[in-house]
Enzyme design. Sequence first.
Site, PDB file in Angstrom:
ATOM      1  N   CYS A 134      -2.233   0.174   7.571  1.00 25.92           N
ATOM      2  CA  CYS A 134      -1.544   1.273   7.081  1.00 25.92           C
ATOM      3  C   CYS A 134      -1.236   1.846   8.479  1.00 25.92           C
ATOM      4  CB  CYS A 134      -2.063   1.818   6.129  1.00 25.92           C
ATOM      5  SG  CYS A 134      -1.391   1.387   4.743  1.00 25.92           S
ATOM      6  N   CYS A 185      -6.033   1.772   5.727  1.00 22.62           N
ATOM      7  CA  CYS A 185      -6.501   0.583   6.306  1.00 22.62           C
ATOM      8  C   CYS A 185      -5.949   0.190   7.658  1.00 22.62           C
ATOM      9  CB  CYS A 185      -6.881  -0.597   4.934  1.00 22.62           C
ATOM     10  SG  CYS A 185      -4.524  -1.273   4.898  1.00 22.62           S
ATOM     11  N   HIS A 245       1.189  -0.925  -0.208  1.00 25.87           N
ATOM     12  CA  HIS A 245       0.318   0.164  -0.216  1.00 25.87           C
ATOM     13  C   HIS A 245       1.302   0.974   0.076  1.00 25.87           C
ATOM     14  CE1 HIS A 245      -3.623  -1.456   2.272  1.00 25.87           C
ATOM     15  NE2 HIS A 245      -3.728  -2.349   0.435  1.00 25.87           N
ATOM     16  N   GLU A 249       0.795   3.897   1.887  1.00 22.73           N
ATOM     17  CA  GLU A 249       1.560   4.555   3.542  1.00 22.73           C
ATOM     18  C   GLU A 249       2.899   3.429   3.495  1.00 22.73           C
ATOM     19  OE1 GLU A 249      -1.856   3.595   1.897  1.00 22.73           O
ATOM     20  OE2 GLU A 249      -2.910   4.480   3.364  1.00 22.73           O
TER      21      GLU A 249
HETATM   22 ZN   LIG Z   1      -3.303   0.093   3.469  1.00 23.01          ZN
END
Ligand SMILES: [Zn+2]
Length: 144
Positions: A81, A78, A47, A49
């Site tokens: 992260c 999410c 991801h 992040e």
């Molecule tokens: Zn994430």
Amino acid sequence: MVRTALAVAATADPRDVPVGAVVFDGSGRELARATNAREATGDPTAHAEVLALRRAAAIHGDGWRLTGTTLAVTLEPCTMCAGALVAARVDRLLFGAWEPKTGAVGSLWDVVRDRRLNHRPQVRGGILEAECAAILDDFFRARR
Ligand SMILES: [Zn+2]
């Protein structure tokens, strides 16, 4: 800062959901940027992040601790992260669009402001919300 993340999101691999993240130091200088790259890398944890935090930690000069930094991201993080930015001791989180399906910074959960944690970053969500949501809407519309 979220506007910079938005520009980064636009550079995502066309196969990946366009999310952009940028880490800034305490004086507002950019340390690292990344896009969501799960499809491009085949890595389920890639991801935006997480990738940006890893890159920032590599150059921040205080090991894994990103104390004093701000993470700006186009979409509400999410659980993975949100956990990563708490673990990294990020001071401030700024994000754009809300993610009612998986968001862990107020939508489904509020991982970063759980009072049981000893580190809780400052949070501001909904910055440039319409623009941040539009880039995602365009992506999913094009896939249908
Ligand atoms: Zn994430």
